[in-house]
Design a protein around this motif. Structure first.
Motif, mmCIF file in Angstrom:
data_model
loop_
_atom_site.group_PDB
_atom_site.id
_atom_site.type_symbol
_atom_site.label_atom_id
_atom_site.label_comp_id
_atom_site.label_asym_id
_atom_site.label_seq_id
_atom_site.Cartn_x
_atom_site.Cartn_y
_atom_site.Cartn_z
ATOM 1 N N GLN A 128 -2.852 -3.762 13.458
ATOM 2 C CA GLN A 128 -3.687 -3.249 12.370
ATOM 3 C C GLN A 128 -3.251 -1.845 11.967
ATOM 4 O O GLN A 128 -3.035 -1.564 10.785
ATOM 5 C CB GLN A 128 -5.158 -3.254 12.796
ATOM 6 N N ALA A 129 -3.047 -0.971 12.978
ATOM 7 C CA ALA A 129 -2.683 0.419 12.672
ATOM 8 C C ALA A 129 -1.312 0.472 11.998
ATOM 9 O O ALA A 129 -1.130 1.142 10.970
ATOM 10 C CB ALA A 129 -2.677 1.248 13.952
ATOM 11 N N GLY A 130 -0.351 -0.266 12.553
ATOM 12 C CA GLY A 130 1.017 -0.223 12.038
ATOM 13 C C GLY A 130 1.107 -0.799 10.639
ATOM 14 O O GLY A 130 1.736 -0.231 9.745
ATOM 15 N N TRP A 131 0.449 -1.909 10.441
ATOM 16 C CA TRP A 131 0.504 -2.597 9.149
ATOM 17 C C TRP A 131 -0.171 -1.742 8.079
ATOM 18 O O TRP A 131 0.369 -1.563 6.971
ATOM 19 C CB TRP A 131 -0.170 -3.959 9.310
ATOM 20 N N ALA A 132 -1.321 -1.172 8.429
ATOM 21 C CA ALA A 132 -2.059 -0.339 7.462
ATOM 22 C C ALA A 132 -1.193 0.861 7.060
ATOM 23 O O ALA A 132 -1.155 1.260 5.892
ATOM 24 C CB ALA A 132 -3.372 0.141 8.077
ATOM 25 N N ARG A 133 -0.452 1.416 8.030
ATOM 26 C CA ARG A 133 0.391 2.576 7.759
ATOM 27 C C ARG A 133 1.486 2.210 6.755
ATOM 28 O O ARG A 133 1.791 2.963 5.840
ATOM 29 C CB ARG A 133 1.025 3.034 9.073
ATOM 30 N N TYR A 134 2.057 1.031 6.921
ATOM 31 C CA TYR A 134 3.110 0.600 5.997
ATOM 32 C C TYR A 134 2.548 0.379 4.590
ATOM 33 O O TYR A 134 3.138 0.787 3.597
ATOM 34 C CB TYR A 134 3.806 -0.666 6.511
ATOM 35 N N LEU A 135 1.381 -0.253 4.531
ATOM 36 C CA LEU A 135 0.835 -0.571 3.209
ATOM 37 C C LEU A 135 0.348 0.684 2.483
ATOM 38 O O LEU A 135 0.323 0.724 1.253
ATOM 39 C CB LEU A 135 -0.299 -1.593 3.348
ATOM 40 N N ALA A 136 -0.029 1.726 3.262
ATOM 41 C CA ALA A 136 -0.555 2.952 2.650
ATOM 42 C C ALA A 136 0.557 3.765 1.975
ATOM 43 O O ALA A 136 0.303 4.548 1.075
ATOM 44 C CB ALA A 136 -1.254 3.807 3.704
ATOM 45 N N ASP A 137 1.791 3.569 2.407
ATOM 46 C CA ASP A 137 2.908 4.338 1.849
ATOM 47 C C ASP A 137 3.577 3.505 0.753
ATOM 48 O O ASP A 137 4.090 2.421 1.020
ATOM 49 C CB ASP A 137 3.899 4.646 2.984
#
Ligand SMILES: Cc1cc2nc3c(=O)[nH]c(=O)nc-3n(C[C@H](O)[C@H](O)[C@H](O)COP(=O)(O)O)c2cc1C
Length: 267
Positions: free
Chosen positions: A209-218
């Motif tokens: 969740q943390a990693g995926w959210a980080r990718y989608l936020a950028d």
């Protein structure tokens, strides 16, 4: 005792505050501070106390510019004032052995790994010391991926191979703490505890969740994710970041360079 407890509390707090810094101010790192950091670094444990490593300090802007391409264009290589390259080094030891008329045992992959482990342990001591001084650091995995080009630019003799790098400087960002796998995923007691599939997926859930959210936020990373058509973090790792093709290429180049540097004897 109290002083020990105070030191431990400060140390744990500082070490748990670690985050990789990728944006730096141009402020220089004073020579005496760098020297202090490196002197602490080299107090690290070392296999047989052979200290089979070397650290190359690169401060010259022109030389860091030359190193930019082998480091895959990572801007921190030229923006941070200090670049440290940690090498597995049996060159010095083998010369000493030869000058002492002792038989030589070190022209093999085991020696390379012994030196590489020493180099990485020293690097982490240096990283902690630099952070204790209030500086930021970031490791450079590109050091190993481009070991031959970097070795050539740094004038490394035979039996010296770069294994990891660190940039160091005054941070110009304060990124959030990155996630870690749960303690239970990483620490086994007495024997290896291999989880079943559901338990394993649960161990990765927070990362996912943390990693995926980080990718989608950028926005830039999001475009990469969408272009590659990947649906989760594991797919991102193996189809975008760490592809089989990349691994094969880097492994081939590493083996060639180890042979060239006399760390892989002909069978
Ligand atoms: C051996 C190694 C190589 C790394 N290489 C790079 C790199 O080339 N570029 C980069 O931006 N970060 C690199 N990193 C930093 C990791 O991405 C980072 O440690 C990880 O994402 C966890 O984030 P944190 O250090 O902020 O907690 C590397 C870390 C290690 C240990």
């Amino acid at each position: 005792m109290d002083a020990t407890a105070d030191f431990a509390a400060v140390f744990h707090t500082r070490a748990r505050h670690h985050r990789s810094i990728r944006r730096y101010r141009p402020d220089p790192v004073p020579e005496y501070v760098l020297r202090r950091v490196l002197e602490t670094g080299i107090r690290a444990s070392s296999a047989g106390n052979m200290q089979a490593y070397s650290i190359v300090v690169t401060r010259e802007p022109a030389r860091r510019q030359d190193l930019l391409a082998p480091h895959f264009g990572q801007r921190m290589v030229v923006e941070a004032p200090v670049l440290l390259t940690f090498c597995s080094d049996f060159h010095r030891m083998r010369r000493w052995v030869a000058l002492s008329e002792a038989p030589d045992s070190f022209g093999d992959a085991f020696a390379f790994l012994v030196g590489a482990i020493d180099a990485v342990i020293v690097a982490q001591n240096v990283a902690l010391a630099a952070e204790a001084e209030g500086y930021g650091i970031c490791y450079l995995g590109t050091t190993l991926a481009s070991c031959r080009d970097i070795g050539r630019l740094l004038g490394l003799p035979r039996n010296v191979v770069p294994v990891t790098g660190l940039v160091m400087g005054v941070p110009d960002e304060e990124p959030p703490l990155r996630d870690r796998l749960p303690y239970e995923a990483l620490v086994h007691h007495e024997t290896y505890d291999d989880p079943d599939d559901d338990a394993l997926l649960a161990l990765y859930r927070e990362r996912e969740q943390a990693g995926w959210a980080r990718y989608l936020a950028d926005p830039e990373l999001r475009r990469t994710v969408e272009a590659a058509g990947v649906r989760n973090l594991a797919q991102l790792y193996t189809t975008v970041k760490y592809t089989r093709e990349l691994h094969r290429r880097v492994t081939g180049a590493l083996l060639d360079y180890l042979r060239e540097q006399d760390f892989l004897p002909e069978p």
